[in-house]
Motif scaffolding. Structure first.
Motif, PDB file in Angstrom:
ATOM      1  N   VAL A  37     -10.596  -3.938   3.133  1.00  0.00           N
ATOM      2  CA  VAL A  37     -11.936  -4.475   2.841  1.00  0.00           C
ATOM      3  C   VAL A  37     -12.131  -4.559   1.326  1.00  0.00           C
TER       4      VAL A  37
ATOM      5  N   ILE B  39     -13.393 -14.525   1.269  1.00  0.00           N
ATOM      6  CA  ILE B  39     -12.290 -14.018   2.107  1.00  0.00           C
ATOM      7  C   ILE B  39     -12.799 -12.810   2.890  1.00  0.00           C
ATOM      8  N   SER B  40     -13.046 -13.002   4.174  1.00  0.00           N
ATOM      9  CA  SER B  40     -13.504 -11.859   4.965  1.00  0.00           C
ATOM     10  C   SER B  40     -12.305 -10.961   5.262  1.00  0.00           C
ATOM     11  N   GLU B  41     -12.614  -9.677   5.502  1.00  0.00           N
ATOM     12  CA  GLU B  41     -11.516  -8.742   5.785  1.00  0.00           C
ATOM     13  C   GLU B  41     -10.799  -9.121   7.083  1.00  0.00           C
ATOM     14  N   ASP B  42     -11.508  -9.853   7.963  1.00  0.00           N
ATOM     15  CA  ASP B  42     -10.864 -10.287   9.211  1.00  0.00           C
ATOM     16  C   ASP B  42      -9.776 -11.321   8.942  1.00  0.00           C
TER      17      ASP B  42
END
Lengths: 332, 83
Positions: free
Chosen positions: B40, B54-57
């Motif tokens: 994250v 940029i999402s952690e997913d």
């Protein structure tokens, strides 16, 4: 010049029992290195059994009142996640312990943002001419809320209390507070929660009120939300004041986790050395974290009269809040 | 790509204490011992550094550094920040 709230004293109290990372490594499957690299915490204080939140709060408040040279206030506001009892509020108990007489007293519940909400409430009472002086306390006994075997939270949280005294004053003078930014997003309530003990569980399952009585937190989601909401809230408050981040002398962010604070300084563009942090010594003390960090900055001589201080917090709810403060000349 | 890759590597070395000598473009985030919270933090740092979302997913522990740099490049193109 218009009427506003002015910070005139600060105080803090930590219960004497210290729990080090080595102590926790002996009880849980963890290590000093693991805790330090992931949280930046090396020790935290624990209240002894028999010590309630009001006891910690009264100690911090007494220190703040001495610092202010005052023996009375018009209002007592307590920000806490861990009240002495679900009912009634704890602030009247604190007022009674301090011998303040029949003052107005109530609790504010916004988890780790609670102290910012308390400051905003107190500021509103002063600006509306409903009070001349307000004692605002953040106090927590998370030992009562975190399961001792919950490795991820037991290493993070500590007990303690911090307090400030606000008085009426004028914008432009040292200690002046504001503007404020407050916000919430209830769709994230499950990210930081204690599920038991409220009307919701009672309504769902009458008779099983103590299930899930402990604190839980979704670390990954909380990390990103904390950084983004504190960043946006802090920027909104700077915009309201027509100031830039590079004019801020000190950032005092909620001491959630050293890595969250580092990501916050990065996203605000404020150098880490201008961020006041005491998390290594006290852990995450929730609603007490901002006033304890202010007390730390004052005691260590970091905060100097006239310094522009940016306060920002994020907590369960979800909630967040920010404000600005010019540091006053205080007795030490 | 190489400039982006070098920046990604520098972030890992400077901020996450990854040993530059052992990290290669084939190293995964798991190889570099980045756990879920570090991922994250890494995603947030990439967002700040490259000005993209940029999402952690979008990142997983099995992603290689080459794949991370490619993702950053793709997001930069989508945002009109790179050709």
């Amino acid at each position: 010049m218009t009427r506003c709230a002015v910070l005139t004293a600060v105080g803090g109290y930590l219960p004497p029992t210290v729990v080090t990372n080595e102590d926790l490594a002996g009880q849980l499957d963890t290590s000093d290195e693991w805790i330090r690299t992931r949280t930046g915490i090396s020790r935290r204080h624990r209240a002894a059994p028999g010590t309630a939140t009001s006891d910690l709060a009264a100690e911090a408040a007494s220190q703040a009142m001495r610092c202010a040279g005052m023996d009375s206030v018009d209002v007592v506001i307590l920000a806490t996640t861990t009240p002495d009892r679900p009912c009634p509020a704890t602030a009247p108990t604190i007022a009674a312990k301090l011998g303040l007489g029949p003052v107005a007293a109530c609790d504010v519940s916004a988890v780790c943002s609670g102290f910012l909400y308390g400051l905003a409430t107190a500021s509103g009472l002063i600006v509306a001419d409903l009070a001349e002086t307000v004692l605002v306390i953040g106090a927590e006994t998370y030992s009562s809320l975190v399961h001792p075997d919950d490795r991820s939270n037991a290493v993070l949280f500590g007990d303690g209390a911090g307090a400030v005294v606000l008085r009426s004053g004028e914008t432009g003078e040292l200690g002046a507070l504001g503007p404020f930014d407050l916000g919430s997003d209830g769709s994230g309530r499950d990210l930081i929660t204690v599920r038991a003990g409220g009307s919701e569980q009672w309504a769902e399952e009458p008779g099983s009120r103590m299930r899930d009585a402990y604190f839980s937190m979704s670390g990954r989601e909380v990390f990103r939300n904390a950084v983004q909401h504190m960043n946006r809230s802090a920027r909104r408050v700077l915009d309201k004041a027509d100031l830039d981040a590079d004019q801020v002398d000190w950032l005092v962010g909620h001491q959630a986790n050293a890595r969250i604070l580092r990501s916050l300084t990065d996203s605000l563009g404020i150098p880490e050395e201008r961020s006041i942090s005491n998390i290594d010594l006290v852990g995450n003390t929730a609603a007490a974290s901002i006033p304890l960090a202010l007390e730390h900055g004052h005691r260590e001589g970091l905060l100097k009269p006239g310094d522009l201080v940016l306060l920002t917090a994020f907590g369960g709810g979800l909630t967040w809040g920010s404000t600005l403060l010019t540091w006053p000349a205080l007795a030490r | 790509m190489s400039e982006t890759y070098e920046t990604v590597l520098s972030i890992l070395v400077d901020r996450f204490k990854v040993d530059r000598a052992t990290a290669t473009s084939d190293s995964t985030l798991a190889d570099l011992e980045l756990d879920s919270l570090f991922i994250v933090e890494f995603a947030l740092t990439l967002e700040d550094r490259f000005g993209v979302s940029i999402s952690e997913d979008a990142l997983s522990s099995s992603d290689t550094l080459f794949a991370v740099a490619e993702l950053v490049e793709q997001r930069r193109r989508e945002a009109g920040l790179a050709s």
